[in-house]
Design a protein around this motif. Structure first.
Motif, PDB file in Angstrom:
ATOM      1  N   ARG A  48     -16.921  -2.721 -16.322  1.00  0.00           N
ATOM      2  CA  ARG A  48     -15.700  -2.743 -17.134  1.00  0.00           C
ATOM      3  C   ARG A  48     -14.435  -2.827 -16.288  1.00  0.00           C
ATOM      4  N   LEU A  49     -14.458  -2.222 -15.094  1.00  0.00           N
ATOM      5  CA  LEU A  49     -13.255  -2.077 -14.270  1.00  0.00           C
ATOM      6  C   LEU A  49     -13.326  -2.915 -12.998  1.00  0.00           C
ATOM      7  N   SER A  50     -12.152  -3.252 -12.458  1.00  0.00           N
ATOM      8  CA  SER A  50     -12.126  -3.869 -11.126  1.00  0.00           C
ATOM      9  C   SER A  50     -12.636  -2.831 -10.126  1.00  0.00           C
ATOM     10  N   PRO A  51     -13.112  -3.252  -8.954  1.00  0.00           N
ATOM     11  CA  PRO A  51     -13.586  -2.274  -7.974  1.00  0.00           C
ATOM     12  C   PRO A  51     -12.520  -1.232  -7.619  1.00  0.00           C
ATOM     13  N   GLU A  52     -11.267  -1.668  -7.520  1.00  0.00           N
ATOM     14  CA  GLU A  52     -10.181  -0.740  -7.163  1.00  0.00           C
ATOM     15  C   GLU A  52      -9.908   0.255  -8.288  1.00  0.00           C
ATOM     16  N   ALA A  53      -9.841  -0.237  -9.528  1.00  0.00           N
ATOM     17  CA  ALA A  53      -9.614   0.644 -10.677  1.00  0.00           C
ATOM     18  C   ALA A  53     -10.785   1.606 -10.859  1.00  0.00           C
ATOM     19  N   TYR A  54     -12.001   1.134 -10.598  1.00  0.00           N
ATOM     20  CA  TYR A  54     -13.179   2.004 -10.677  1.00  0.00           C
ATOM     21  C   TYR A  54     -13.040   3.175  -9.697  1.00  0.00           C
ATOM     22  N   GLN A  55     -12.629   2.893  -8.471  1.00  0.00           N
ATOM     23  CA  GLN A  55     -12.485   3.959  -7.477  1.00  0.00           C
ATOM     24  C   GLN A  55     -11.419   4.975  -7.898  1.00  0.00           C
ATOM     25  N   VAL A  56     -10.308   4.492  -8.462  1.00  0.00           N
ATOM     26  CA  VAL A  56      -9.241   5.404  -8.895  1.00  0.00           C
ATOM     27  C   VAL A  56      -9.684   6.212 -10.111  1.00  0.00           C
ATOM     28  N   LEU A  57     -10.119   5.529 -11.163  1.00  0.00           N
ATOM     29  CA  LEU A  57     -10.442   6.205 -12.419  1.00  0.00           C
ATOM     30  C   LEU A  57     -11.692   7.072 -12.352  1.00  0.00           C
ATOM     31  N   ARG A  58     -12.697   6.631 -11.656  1.00  0.00           N
ATOM     32  CA  ARG A  58     -13.978   7.346 -11.680  1.00  0.00           C
ATOM     33  C   ARG A  58     -14.241   8.181 -10.434  1.00  0.00           C
ATOM     34  N   HIS A  59     -13.514   7.929  -9.321  1.00  0.00           N
ATOM     35  CA  HIS A  59     -13.753   8.674  -8.082  1.00  0.00           C
ATOM     36  C   HIS A  59     -12.480   9.258  -7.486  1.00  0.00           C
ATOM     37  N   GLU A  60     -11.408   9.320  -8.278  1.00  0.00           N
ATOM     38  CA  GLU A  60     -10.153   9.979  -7.897  1.00  0.00           C
ATOM     39  C   GLU A  60      -9.520   9.443  -6.613  1.00  0.00           C
ATOM     40  N   ALA A  61      -9.721   8.163  -6.353  1.00  0.00           N
ATOM     41  CA  ALA A  61      -9.035   7.547  -5.215  1.00  0.00           C
ATOM     42  C   ALA A  61      -7.554   7.399  -5.571  1.00  0.00           C
ATOM     43  N   THR A  62      -6.750   7.070  -4.590  1.00  0.00           N
ATOM     44  CA  THR A  62      -5.316   6.848  -4.803  1.00  0.00           C
ATOM     45  C   THR A  62      -4.968   5.455  -4.296  1.00  0.00           C
ATOM     46  N   GLU A  63      -4.298   4.689  -5.149  1.00  0.00           N
ATOM     47  CA  GLU A  63      -3.865   3.374  -4.690  1.00  0.00           C
ATOM     48  C   GLU A  63      -2.733   3.535  -3.674  1.00  0.00           C
ATOM     49  N   ARG A  64      -2.559   2.557  -2.846  1.00  0.00           N
ATOM     50  CA  ARG A  64      -1.482   2.605  -1.861  1.00  0.00           C
ATOM     51  C   ARG A  64      -0.130   2.543  -2.576  1.00  0.00           C
ATOM     52  N   PRO A  65       0.853   3.280  -2.079  1.00  0.00           N
ATOM     53  CA  PRO A  65       2.174   3.261  -2.728  1.00  0.00           C
ATOM     54  C   PRO A  65       2.804   1.881  -2.652  1.00  0.00           C
ATOM     55  N   TRP A  66       3.658   1.595  -3.607  1.00  0.00           N
ATOM     56  CA  TRP A  66       4.448   0.360  -3.707  1.00  0.00           C
ATOM     57  C   TRP A  66       3.603  -0.884  -3.968  1.00  0.00           C
ATOM     58  N   THR A  67       2.334  -0.736  -4.393  1.00  0.00           N
ATOM     59  CA  THR A  67       1.476  -1.904  -4.610  1.00  0.00           C
ATOM     60  C   THR A  67       1.270  -2.244  -6.076  1.00  0.00           C
ATOM     61  N   SER A  68       1.631  -1.376  -6.988  1.00  0.00           N
ATOM     62  CA  SER A  68       1.362  -1.618  -8.399  1.00  0.00           C
ATOM     63  C   SER A  68       2.440  -2.469  -9.050  1.00  0.00           C
ATOM     64  N   PRO A  69       2.046  -3.546  -9.742  1.00  0.00           N
ATOM     65  CA  PRO A  69       3.025  -4.327 -10.496  1.00  0.00           C
ATOM     66  C   PRO A  69       3.698  -3.491 -11.596  1.00  0.00           C
TER      67      PRO A  69
END
Length: 166
Positions: free
Chosen positions: A51-72
């Motif tokens: 259902r999710l992109s690999p990056e969104a999967y890591q954030v939503l399901r494994h509590e990862a944090t995206e790098r700052p200033w990268t989100s549209p």
């Protein structure tokens, strides 16, 4: 060799800088998983990955944090609603979004019943983790340094959100 106050301060500053760079450059994965408990919307791990992109999967399901200033979504200023990228639950109204200067989308309030919180003791500190009330997906953290009227800052990963224009 005599140790001066200046060398202690410079050494401490260097140690903090190295730690900050290490955190900023860490890979987007984490051993933790989405919030524990029973949620209205559940999928198997394989279904979440599909259902999710690999990056969104890591954030939503494994509590990862995206790098700052990268989100549209950091620059999103249109009227609308920010939804959970995992289950489409409306989480934040656009009128509560503000520029916190932190590099992540920030809000001073959430929609009623939309989020849950848990205590996060990672990174040698105690923080309040924010997750979606419907699917348990990790959204980010809430801090007590936000603007009025709440004084709160919901610091949210853009990868955990979708935007729906009004």
């Amino acid at each position: 060799m005599k140790t001066s106050r200046r060398s202690i301060v410079l050494g401490g500053t260097a140690a903090v800088a190295v730690a900050a760079v290490g955190l900023a450059l860490r890979p987007m994965s984490a051993p933790a998983t989405a919030a524990e408990g029973e949620f209205e919307f559940t999928l198997t791990d394989a279904e979440w990955q599909a259902r999710l992109s690999p990056e969104a999967y890591q954030v939503l399901r494994h509590e990862a944090t995206e790098r700052p200033w990268t989100s549209p979504l950091l620059e999103e200023k249109r009227a609308g609603t920010f939804l959970c990228a995992g289950c489409d639950l409306p989480l934040f109204a656009s009128e509560t979004k503000y520029d916190s200067g932190t590099g992540w989308p920030s809000f001073y309030d959430y929609l009623p019943g939309a989020i849950g919180t848990t205590q996060d003791t990672s990174l040698f500190m105690v923080r309040t983790e924010v997750h979606c009330a419907r699917c348990g997906g990790h959204q980010g953290h809430v801090f007590e340094d936000g603007p009025e009227p709440t004084g709160l800052r919901y610091c949210i990963n853009g990868l955990s959100l979708k935007f729906e224009e009004a």
